[in-house]
Design an enzyme around this catalytic site. Sequence first.
Site, PDB file in Angstrom:
ATOM      1  N   GLY A  15       0.856  -1.192   0.000  1.00 19.24           N
ATOM      2  CA  GLY A  15       0.000   0.000   0.000  1.00 19.24           C
ATOM      3  C   GLY A  15       0.888   1.237   0.000  1.00 19.24           C
ATOM      4  N   TYR A  46      -8.760   1.964  -1.538  1.00 17.01           N
ATOM      5  CA  TYR A  46     -10.174   2.249  -1.261  1.00 17.01           C
ATOM      6  C   TYR A  46     -10.391   3.662  -0.704  1.00 17.01           C
ATOM      7  CZ  TYR A  46     -11.170  -2.641  -2.115  1.00 17.01           C
ATOM      8  OH  TYR A  46     -11.310  -3.866  -2.717  1.00 17.01           O
ATOM      9  N   ALA A  47      -9.290   4.363  -0.429  1.00 16.20           N
ATOM     10  CA  ALA A  47      -9.425   5.683   0.205  1.00 16.20           C
ATOM     11  C   ALA A  47     -10.200   6.621  -0.708  1.00 16.20           C
ATOM     12  CB  ALA A  47      -8.051   6.245   0.530  1.00 16.20           C
ATOM     13  N   GLU A 118     -13.313  17.768   6.110  1.00  9.05           N
ATOM     14  CA  GLU A 118     -13.895  16.591   6.768  1.00  9.05           C
ATOM     15  C   GLU A 118     -14.026  16.840   8.267  1.00  9.05           C
ATOM     16  OE1 GLU A 118     -11.567  13.201   5.515  1.00  9.05           O
ATOM     17  OE2 GLU A 118     -12.007  13.578   3.422  1.00  9.05           O
ATOM     18  N   HIS A 240     -16.234   3.992  11.059  1.00  7.02           N
ATOM     19  CA  HIS A 240     -16.635   5.091  10.177  1.00  7.02           C
ATOM     20  C   HIS A 240     -18.153   5.240  10.303  1.00  7.02           C
ATOM     21  CE1 HIS A 240     -17.175   7.709   6.768  1.00  7.02           C
ATOM     22  NE2 HIS A 240     -15.863   7.814   6.650  1.00  7.02           N
ATOM     23  N   ARG A 286     -15.087  11.944  14.314  1.00  9.31           N
ATOM     24  CA  ARG A 286     -15.721  10.710  13.859  1.00  9.31           C
ATOM     25  C   ARG A 286     -16.294   9.848  14.989  1.00  9.31           C
ATOM     26  NH1 ARG A 286     -12.157   7.970   9.309  1.00  9.31           N
ATOM     27  NH2 ARG A 286     -12.783   9.761   8.077  1.00  9.31           N
ATOM     28  N   HIS A 347     -13.433   0.584  10.656  1.00  9.13           N
ATOM     29  CA  HIS A 347     -12.764   1.286   9.562  1.00  9.13           C
ATOM     30  C   HIS A 347     -11.250   1.363   9.711  1.00  9.13           C
ATOM     31  CE1 HIS A 347     -12.433   4.158   6.312  1.00  9.13           C
ATOM     32  NE2 HIS A 347     -11.939   5.097   7.099  1.00  9.13           N
ATOM     33  N   GLU A 371      -0.818   1.890   8.600  1.00  6.47           N
ATOM     34  CA  GLU A 371      -1.888   1.550   9.555  1.00  6.47           C
ATOM     35  C   GLU A 371      -1.446   0.503  10.578  1.00  6.47           C
ATOM     36  OE1 GLU A 371      -5.703   1.264   7.688  1.00  6.47           O
ATOM     37  OE2 GLU A 371      -6.648   0.410   9.468  1.00  6.47           O
ATOM     38  N   ARG A 382      -8.451   8.901  15.383  1.00  4.72           N
ATOM     39  CA  ARG A 382      -7.759   9.499  14.233  1.00  4.72           C
ATOM     40  C   ARG A 382      -8.605  10.578  13.575  1.00  4.72           C
ATOM     41  NH1 ARG A 382      -7.788   8.378   8.460  1.00  4.72           N
ATOM     42  NH2 ARG A 382      -9.386   6.828   8.883  1.00  4.72           N
TER      43      ARG A 382
HETATM   44  P1  FAD Z   1      -2.656  -0.917   3.022  1.00  8.06           P
HETATM   45  O1  FAD Z   1      -2.881   0.091   1.986  1.00  8.06           O
HETATM   46  O2  FAD Z   1      -3.843  -1.567   3.603  1.00  8.06           O
HETATM   47  O3  FAD Z   1      -1.711  -2.048   2.405  1.00  8.06           O
HETATM   48  C1  FAD Z   1      -1.510  -3.243   3.093  1.00  8.06           C
HETATM   49  C2  FAD Z   1      -0.668  -4.161   2.223  1.00  8.06           C
HETATM   50  O4  FAD Z   1      -0.188  -5.217   3.028  1.00  8.06           O
HETATM   51  C3  FAD Z   1      -1.412  -4.811   1.071  1.00  8.06           C
HETATM   52  O5  FAD Z   1      -0.572  -4.803  -0.057  1.00  8.06           O
HETATM   53  C4  FAD Z   1      -1.606  -6.258   1.528  1.00  8.06           C
HETATM   54  O6  FAD Z   1      -1.617  -7.203   0.490  1.00  8.06           O
HETATM   55  C5  FAD Z   1      -0.356  -6.440   2.356  1.00  8.06           C
HETATM   56  N1  FAD Z   1      -0.423  -7.493   3.366  1.00  8.06           N
HETATM   57  C6  FAD Z   1      -1.230  -7.573   4.452  1.00  8.06           C
HETATM   58  N2  FAD Z   1      -0.959  -8.691   5.146  1.00  8.06           N
HETATM   59  C7  FAD Z   1       0.040  -9.330   4.484  1.00  8.06           C
HETATM   60  C8  FAD Z   1       0.745 -10.538   4.681  1.00  8.06           C
HETATM   61  N3  FAD Z   1       0.500 -11.357   5.708  1.00  8.06           N
HETATM   62  N4  FAD Z   1       1.689 -10.890   3.776  1.00  8.06           N
HETATM   63  C9  FAD Z   1       1.950 -10.117   2.702  1.00  8.06           C
HETATM   64  N5  FAD Z   1       1.328  -8.943   2.472  1.00  8.06           N
HETATM   65  C10 FAD Z   1       0.390  -8.569   3.348  1.00  8.06           C
HETATM   66  N6  FAD Z   1      -7.324   7.336   5.017  1.00  8.06           N
HETATM   67  C11 FAD Z   1      -7.116   8.636   4.704  1.00  8.06           C
HETATM   68  O7  FAD Z   1      -6.164   9.244   5.187  1.00  8.06           O
HETATM   69  N7  FAD Z   1      -7.958   9.261   3.821  1.00  8.06           N
HETATM   70  C12 FAD Z   1      -9.025   8.644   3.244  1.00  8.06           C
HETATM   71  O8  FAD Z   1      -9.730   9.235   2.453  1.00  8.06           O
HETATM   72  C13 FAD Z   1      -9.272   7.291   3.600  1.00  8.06           C
HETATM   73  N8  FAD Z   1     -10.355   6.648   3.100  1.00  8.06           N
HETATM   74  C14 FAD Z   1     -10.511   5.308   3.366  1.00  8.06           C
HETATM   75  C15 FAD Z   1     -11.557   4.615   2.781  1.00  8.06           C
HETATM   76  C16 FAD Z   1     -11.693   3.242   2.979  1.00  8.06           C
HETATM   77  C17 FAD Z   1     -12.854   2.507   2.357  1.00  8.06           C
HETATM   78  C18 FAD Z   1     -10.747   2.557   3.773  1.00  8.06           C
HETATM   79  C19 FAD Z   1     -10.860   1.086   3.982  1.00  8.06           C
HETATM   80  C20 FAD Z   1      -9.721   3.259   4.381  1.00  8.06           C
HETATM   81  C21 FAD Z   1      -9.586   4.625   4.190  1.00  8.06           C
HETATM   82  N9  FAD Z   1      -8.555   5.345   4.785  1.00  8.06           N
HETATM   83  C22 FAD Z   1      -8.363   6.659   4.474  1.00  8.06           C
HETATM   84  C23 FAD Z   1      -7.526   4.664   5.573  1.00  8.06           C
HETATM   85  C24 FAD Z   1      -6.291   4.445   4.680  1.00  8.06           C
HETATM   86  O9  FAD Z   1      -6.703   4.117   3.382  1.00  8.06           O
HETATM   87  C25 FAD Z   1      -5.399   3.346   5.210  1.00  8.06           C
HETATM   88  O10 FAD Z   1      -5.171   3.520   6.573  1.00  8.06           O
HETATM   89  C26 FAD Z   1      -4.050   3.378   4.502  1.00  8.06           C
HETATM   90  O11 FAD Z   1      -4.248   3.335   3.119  1.00  8.06           O
HETATM   91  C27 FAD Z   1      -3.198   2.219   4.960  1.00  8.06           C
HETATM   92  O12 FAD Z   1      -2.079   2.131   4.129  1.00  8.06           O
HETATM   93  P2  FAD Z   1      -1.002   1.020   4.420  1.00  8.06           P
HETATM   94  O13 FAD Z   1       0.052   1.186   3.391  1.00  8.06           O
HETATM   95  O14 FAD Z   1      -0.613   1.070   5.842  1.00  8.06           O
HETATM   96  O15 FAD Z   1      -1.776  -0.374   4.232  1.00  8.06           O
HETATM   97  C1  SIN Z   2     -13.623   9.208   4.143  1.00  8.07           C
HETATM   98  O1  SIN Z   2     -13.483   9.537   2.972  1.00  8.07           O
HETATM   99  O2  SIN Z   2     -14.610   9.477   4.826  1.00  8.07           O
HETATM  100  C2  SIN Z   2     -12.541   8.420   4.782  1.00  8.07           C
HETATM  101  C3  SIN Z   2     -11.521   9.329   5.255  1.00  8.07           C
HETATM  102  C4  SIN Z   2     -10.628   8.660   6.249  1.00  8.07           C
HETATM  103  O3  SIN Z   2     -10.852   7.527   6.652  1.00  8.07           O
HETATM  104  O4  SIN Z   2      -9.679   9.342   6.656  1.00  8.07           O
END
Ligand code: FAD
Ligand code: SIN
Length: 533
Positions: A15, A46-47, A118, A240, A286, A347, A371, A382
């Site tokens: 991610g 999905y953000a 927001e 959420h 939130r 969420h 995360e 948050r």
């Molecule tokens: P992720 O993007 O979740 O990536 C995790 C990665 O780890 C993936 O590639 C997965 O395959 C890999 N992985 C997991 N377990 C394993 C394993 N055992 N072995 C190998 N690989 C593994 N935040 C905001 O700031 N603004 C927003 O607008 C927002 N909107 C959101 C909307 C939705 C619907 C959701 C679900 C979340 C939203 N968030 C938002 C939160 C934010 O998107 C996430 O907190 C953030 O993207 C997390 O990024 P990351 O790189 O830590 O993990």
């Molecule tokens: C949203 O778009 O409402 C999600 C934003 C976030 O989780 O920070």
Amino acid sequence: MNREFQSDFLVIGGGIAGLMFAIRAAEFGTVTVLTKAASTEANTAYAQGGIASVWSVHDSFESHIEDTLRAGAGLCDRAAVESIVREGPDVVRELIRLGTRFSRIEHGGEDEFDLGREGGHSHRRVLHAQDLTGQEIMRALTEAASAIENIRTLENHVAVNLLTETATAGHPGACWGVYAYDRKSQTVKKILARATLLATGGAGKVYLYTTNPDIASGDGVAMAYRVGAPIANMEFYQFHPTCLFHPAAKSFLISEALRGEGAILRRPDGTPFMKDYHPDAELAPRDVVARAIDSEMKRHGLDCVLLDLSHRDADFIRRRFPNIYQRCLSFGFDLTKAPIPVVPAAHYMCGGVQTGLDGATPIPRLYAAGEVAMTGLHGANRLASNSLLEAAVMGRRAAVAAIEMIKSSGGAPPEFPEWDPGRAIRSEERVLITQSWDEIRRLMWNYVGIVRSDRRLERALRRIELLKEEIHSYYWYHTIDSDLIELRNLATVAELIIRSARSRKESRGLHYNIDHSKTGGDEWLHPTVLRRE
Ligand code: FAD
Ligand code: SIN
């Protein structure tokens, strides 16, 4: 040793946090990125709302810092908040340099970034790409990473356990990589590296209803806990407030940005209710909005409440929220004409693997960002859109720290054995996995959700202890696959959330316990830290 699976850096997760790390680390050495499914499947993709950063001349770092601290309800680490918020504009510029196209708008004859607003933010400061911000960031980062020769991505590889040396005299052993299950060949590989980053994202799948995709099963937290890393603030799971209420919509998120553009929460009879709960009404933090909806649903016996943006211009709605508009329409709801039904869902994991402000964990050579990590930015709740910000800043910083570590300590991995399946046999009874999986998610939703009580938490702990025992013995007698790996991790994460929640005898931010409904005094102003002995 199979050199094919050895690199300088191992990044578990593709991610925003993992890719920002990989792109920076690749300037120094070779990088292997593991993703447990297709590389497009990450919470990042999905953000919707966007990434918070001080951008407008009317905004200030002080204001973003204050908003973050206020949302965090006394538990943020001020140093973390200050440094991450101040790095915001620079990391946004890097995302743009790497190819991210944020939405622009013409304002007073000038073409500038369209800044969204927001809940909990006192200014417009959320850069976004319409309502598909995460998809756009993932597109840009994966394209950038795939053009770098030093980066190799292994999709469909599920990290199982970290490879650590034995601890000596109270000092934890260093981490040199991971055992990973290759879903295609159904074998377990040993993947070695001089520095390992956990960037595995959240754990929404621990709850029955969640906005998260299926990859979010808390694997990073569980793996880190097993090797003795400190896990902090797990009681603060964010719900959420607004997901589409429809049996086929899989808790599809309705972005907070709708409320930023004036959407109103109403009871089914049309009366607005948020002013009864907070002076900022729909733009309250939130936790307040989610609890208000939960309370309305319980008080009036409702299945959902309504979110109404139909008073805004229809063209504006279609242009600003094309994805949400289309998705709602596919379920028979026209955002431009009538209110839509919404409910809260799990969420975001505010807690996680405790790290310093360079992403380092106390386990030598092990880093965490995004995360999965707990830096102290979010505290007890948050602030919207601070998560992409933290993940981008900390992914980059962890790479810098890991490069420095390798430069100063160098080192080659010691010998680790190949994965030994022992006398494990293939399971013929999948129902043992699906039943436990279902039980965990349901008990977490019912007993450890938006509103908790001592009794519910006690029951939850008793049940999870039993389930853990059953899963543990099943795990050792059967050959592993991704479902079993995830189930074991979900049980660990559930237990950590329950134990953290039980230890906090007050209500604060996202943790609300009806038996301790007041916010406590200074004695509670510290993170809850759990560590395996
Ligand atoms: P992720 O993007 O979740 O990536 C995790 C990665 O780890 C993936 O590639 C997965 O395959 C890999 N992985 C997991 N377990 C394993 C394993 N055992 N072995 C190998 N690989 C593994 N935040 C905001 O700031 N603004 C927003 O607008 C927002 N909107 C959101 C909307 C939705 C619907 C959701 C679900 C979340 C939203 N968030 C938002 C939160 C934010 O998107 C996430 O907190 C953030 O993207 C997390 O990024 P990351 O790189 O830590 O993990
Ligand atoms: C949203 O778009 O409402 C999600 C934003 C976030 O989780 O920070």
